[in-house]
Design a protein around this motif. Structure first.
Motif, short mmCIF file in Angstrom:
data_model
loop_
_atom_site.label_atom_id
_atom_site.label_comp_id
_atom_site.label_asym_id
_atom_site.label_seq_id
_atom_site.Cartn_x
_atom_site.Cartn_y
_atom_site.Cartn_z
N LYS A 1 13.11 3.89 -2.98
CA LYS A 1 12.91 5.02 -2.08
C LYS A 1 13.46 6.28 -2.73
CE LYS A 1 12.96 2.86 2.46
NZ LYS A 1 13.68 2.77 3.75
N VAL A 2 12.65 7.33 -2.71
CA VAL A 2 13.06 8.61 -3.29
C VAL A 2 12.84 9.77 -2.32
CG1 VAL A 2 12.77 7.88 -5.70
CG2 VAL A 2 10.83 8.85 -4.45
N GLY A 3 12.76 9.46 -1.03
CA GLY A 3 12.51 10.49 -0.02
C GLY A 3 13.60 11.56 0.03
N ASP A 4 14.82 11.23 -0.38
CA ASP A 4 15.93 12.19 -0.39
C ASP A 4 16.16 12.81 -1.76
OD1 ASP A 4 16.43 11.71 2.31
OD2 ASP A 4 17.82 10.07 1.88
N THR A 5 15.24 12.58 -2.67
CA THR A 5 15.37 13.10 -4.02
C THR A 5 14.62 14.42 -4.13
OG1 THR A 5 15.39 10.83 -4.83
CG2 THR A 5 15.00 12.54 -6.46
N PRO A 6 15.25 15.47 -4.65
CA PRO A 6 14.55 16.75 -4.78
C PRO A 6 13.31 16.63 -5.67
CG PRO A 6 16.91 17.03 -5.17
CD PRO A 6 16.64 15.55 -5.11
N PRO A 7 12.20 17.26 -5.25
CA PRO A 7 11.00 17.24 -6.10
C PRO A 7 11.33 17.78 -7.49
CG PRO A 7 10.51 18.20 -3.97
CD PRO A 7 12.00 18.03 -4.03
N GLY A 8 10.72 17.18 -8.48
CA GLY A 8 10.95 17.58 -9.87
C GLY A 8 12.05 16.79 -10.55
N MET B 1 7.63 9.18 -1.07
CA MET B 1 8.61 8.29 -0.45
C MET B 1 9.08 7.19 -1.40
SD MET B 1 9.49 9.39 2.43
CE MET B 1 10.45 7.99 2.92
N TYR B 2 8.17 6.65 -2.22
CA TYR B 2 8.51 5.57 -3.16
C TYR B 2 8.10 5.95 -4.57
CZ TYR B 2 9.32 2.46 0.79
OH TYR B 2 9.82 1.88 1.94
N LEU B 3 8.90 5.52 -5.51
CA LEU B 3 8.58 5.65 -6.93
C LEU B 3 8.55 4.24 -7.49
CD1 LEU B 3 8.20 7.83 -9.19
CD2 LEU B 3 10.62 7.54 -9.69
N ASN B 4 7.57 3.96 -8.34
CA ASN B 4 7.39 2.62 -8.88
C ASN B 4 7.38 2.62 -10.40
OD1 ASN B 4 4.99 2.90 -6.51
ND2 ASN B 4 6.64 1.47 -6.17
N PHE B 5 7.91 1.55 -10.94
CA PHE B 5 7.83 1.27 -12.36
C PHE B 5 7.35 -0.17 -12.50
CE2 PHE B 5 11.00 4.61 -12.16
CZ PHE B 5 10.68 5.42 -13.25
N ALA C 1 0.81 -1.22 0.00
CA ALA C 1 0.00 0.00 0.00
C ALA C 1 0.85 1.27 0.00
CB ALA C 1 -0.94 0.00 1.20
N ASP C 2 2.03 1.24 0.63
CA ASP C 2 2.88 2.43 0.69
C ASP C 2 3.76 2.62 -0.55
OD1 ASP C 2 4.83 0.48 1.04
OD2 ASP C 2 5.60 1.29 2.92
N GLY C 3 3.67 1.72 -1.52
CA GLY C 3 4.45 1.82 -2.75
C GLY C 3 5.73 1.03 -2.73
N SER C 4 6.04 0.40 -1.59
CA SER C 4 7.23 -0.46 -1.51
C SER C 4 6.84 -1.86 -1.99
CB SER C 4 7.74 -0.53 -0.07
OG SER C 4 6.79 -1.20 0.75
N VAL D 1 9.72 12.83 -9.61
CA VAL D 1 9.49 12.73 -8.18
C VAL D 1 8.68 13.93 -7.72
CG1 VAL D 1 10.60 12.65 -5.91
CG2 VAL D 1 11.63 11.45 -7.85
N GLU D 2 7.62 13.67 -6.96
CA GLU D 2 6.77 14.74 -6.43
C GLU D 2 7.16 15.06 -4.99
OE1 GLU D 2 2.66 13.69 -6.92
OE2 GLU D 2 2.97 13.10 -9.01
N ALA D 3 6.87 16.27 -4.55
CA ALA D 3 7.18 16.69 -3.17
C ALA D 3 6.52 15.74 -2.18
CB ALA D 3 6.69 18.11 -2.93
#
Length: 168
Positions: A92-99, A126-130, A68-71, A121-123
């Motif tokens: 995990k993309v929590g440390d990735t700048p938005p945009g 926490m997770y990005l999925n493909f 559910a959290d994208g992980s 990555v959006e502001a």
């Protein structure tokens, strides 16, 4: 009268001093374009150092379904898929700048390029999925390369196998 002139002089000096000050707005961190080739050095705006790139994308995981959290839940992690089964990759993309743009490139047997996708990555994300639908994919060895800026930050390897061997 003399006090009035001194006060006026001090006020004028203060006003001129204040006028010389510049208020600088904080600048947003540059979000480099995604490329699949290394840019020499790290001076170009579109270049990330390998260390900086690695800190922006963490815990890349491949598996059979998303939580559910994208992980990807630990019980769903695996690299053997049946033809037609969805392959999911979470990071995990929590440390990735938005945009920031992150790109995935899918390769099949004999290093044949199959597909690619880029997501931003959006502001607060926490997770990005493909994911990839393997319908029509032949049995064999595959890989997915993850890119941010000009850096390949991860490569996930997986196989398309007979259904009875999938899910592992």
């Amino acid at each position: 009268m003399r006090i009035h002139r001194i006060s006026l002089g001090l006020a004028l000096v203060g006003a001129l001093s204040f006028a010389g000050c510049k208020h600088e707005e904080p600048q947003a961190e540059a979000t480099p374009a995604v490329t699949e080739s290394e840019i020499p050095g790290t001076a170009a705006q579109d270049d990330l150092s390998p260390i900086e790139a690695e800190t922006r994308v963490d815990d890349v995981t491949i598996g059979h379904s998303l939580a559910a959290d994208g992980s990807i839940d630990s019980s769903q992690v695996g690299d053997n898929f049946a033809p037609g089964e969805m392959v999911h990759i979470a990071m995990k993309v929590g440390d990735t700048p938005p945009g920031s743009a992150i790109k995935i490139v899918w390769y099949g047997p004999e290093d044949k390029r199959i597909d690619e996708a880029t997501k931003t990555v959006e502001a607060g994300q926490m997770y990005l999925n493909f994911d990839a639908d393997t319908k029509g994919w032949a049995k064999g060895d595959y890989r997915a390369e993850i890119w941010i800026g000009d850096e390949n930050v991860n490569t996930e390897r997986f196989q398309i196998v007979d259904a009875e061997n999938a899910g592992k």
